[in-house]
Design an enzyme around this catalytic site. Structure first.
Site, short mmCIF file in Angstrom:
data_model
loop_
_atom_site.label_atom_id
_atom_site.label_comp_id
_atom_site.label_asym_id
_atom_site.label_seq_id
_atom_site.Cartn_x
_atom_site.Cartn_y
_atom_site.Cartn_z
N ASN A 1 0.95 -1.03 -0.21
CA ASN A 1 -0.16 -0.19 0.09
C ASN A 1 0.99 1.26 -0.01
O ASN A 1 0.57 2.35 -0.58
CB ASN A 1 -0.88 -0.06 0.95
CG ASN A 1 -2.19 -0.97 1.05
OD1 ASN A 1 -2.49 -1.46 -0.09
ND2 ASN A 1 -2.61 -1.63 2.19
N GLU A 2 1.89 1.24 0.76
CA GLU A 2 2.75 2.33 0.55
C GLU A 2 3.47 2.43 -0.83
O GLU A 2 3.52 3.79 -1.26
CB GLU A 2 4.09 2.10 1.55
CG GLU A 2 3.83 2.25 2.96
CD GLU A 2 5.19 2.21 3.84
OE1 GLU A 2 5.20 2.27 5.01
OE2 GLU A 2 6.16 1.74 3.34
N LEU A 3 3.51 1.42 -1.46
CA LEU A 3 4.29 1.37 -2.81
C LEU A 3 3.12 1.98 -3.89
O LEU A 3 3.44 2.72 -4.71
CB LEU A 3 4.38 0.01 -3.27
CG LEU A 3 5.35 -0.14 -4.36
CD1 LEU A 3 6.87 0.60 -4.18
CD2 LEU A 3 5.53 -1.44 -4.96
N ILE B 1 3.37 5.61 -3.41
CA ILE B 1 4.55 6.47 -3.88
C ILE B 1 4.45 6.44 -5.29
O ILE B 1 4.68 7.61 -5.78
CB ILE B 1 5.78 5.51 -3.23
CG1 ILE B 1 6.04 5.56 -1.83
CG2 ILE B 1 7.07 5.80 -4.15
CD1 ILE B 1 7.15 4.62 -1.51
#
Length: 274
Positions: free
Chosen positions: A121-123, A126
């Site tokens: 989810n961070e990816l 980003i």
């Protein structure tokens, strides 16, 4: 005969009133045309250091390779953020804010990166910021084959399948967005441990590229290697054997080992407190 007139009434004693200070009627002077209020000198505010967000997976990376990257970047004057800087109990949205406030993201792919839906989810976040032109991303492939990441093969692929299978039917389906973000970021120019096989070389390459791409990083004067400083110190100590007789009568001290040891000690002290 007229009757006697009554005596006059007594006159009350009059007390003197206290004198009040005189009131001076003065008009305020107009300000001089050249007079300006004094203001304290204002120094220019320091330029904010750009923030680098580091995304990774695994305790072994946190206490190993990632700790070396973070330390080297901070020594270089770069403000680095990793999730250990965040207060415990915060949700993922708070990390999304950190990503939005950053200038650059380092995505450190490992074979276990895809086992965490949090990292995926961070990816996605980003990747969204990169597509909006708000963020620069540098992928780092640490001890994982770049082809395995791009094509979801090997351990990276099997961990990704397990993460997708763990998703609850009630949750928003994220598999397709995860795949697109992994392919998008892994296709950008980055670094791999297959090329830089020694971790210290890989760390140095990352730091150089981060400093090159960031808009402002405070630079520090480059120090001479300690071997060079010791060499020049010993040369200077040796020259004292020829210069001292011109100044002092007794020059025996400058030929003793204690003199050379003292010079080396001063070099180490200077480097420590410089």
């Amino acid at each position: 005969m007229d009757p006697p007139s009554p005596p006059p009434p007594p006159i009350p004693e009059s007390r003197p009133r206290p004198l009040s200070p005189p009131v001076l009627l003065t008009r305020p002077r107009p300000p001089l045309p050249y007079a300006r209020p004094l203001q304290p000198p204002q120094s220019l505010p320091p330029r904010p250091r750009p923030q680098v967000f580091v995304s990774f997976r695994g305790k072994e990376l946190r206490h190993g390779f990632v700790s070396h990257v973070v330390k080297a970047l901070r020594i270089a004057g770069v403000n680095v953020f990793i999730d250990s800087n965040e207060m415990k109990g915060r949700d993922l949205q708070n990390l999304f804010k950190r990503i939005e406030n950053s200038k650059m993201a380092l995505v450190i792919f490992s074979d276990r990166f895809s086992e965490s839906d949090w990292c995926l989810n961070e990816l996605v976040k980003i990747d969204d910021c990169v597509k909006e032109g708000k963020l620069t991303v540098i992928p780092v492939f640490y001890r994982v084959n770049t082809d395995d990441v791009k094509n979801f093969k090997g351990k990276f692929g099997s961990c990704f399948i397990e993460t997708v299978q763990r998703q609850s039917p009630k949750e928003e389906p994220m598999a397709e967005r995860w795949v697109n973000s992994v392919k998008s970021i892994s296709s950008k120019t980055g670094f791999t441990s297959e090329v830089h096989r020694i971790d210290s070389y890989l760390v140095d390459a990352i730091v150089r590229d981060v400093k090159r791409q960031l808009p402002y990083v405070p630079t520090k004067e480059k120090e001479l290697p300690i071997e060079t400083e010791i060499f020049f110190a010993l040369v200077l100590a040796g020259l004292c054997n020829f210069i001292a007789p011109l100044i002092f009568n007794d020059t025996s001290f400058y030929k003793t080992p204690q003199w050379f040891v003292g010079v080396l000690f001063l070099v180490l002290i200077r480097r420590k407190f410089a």
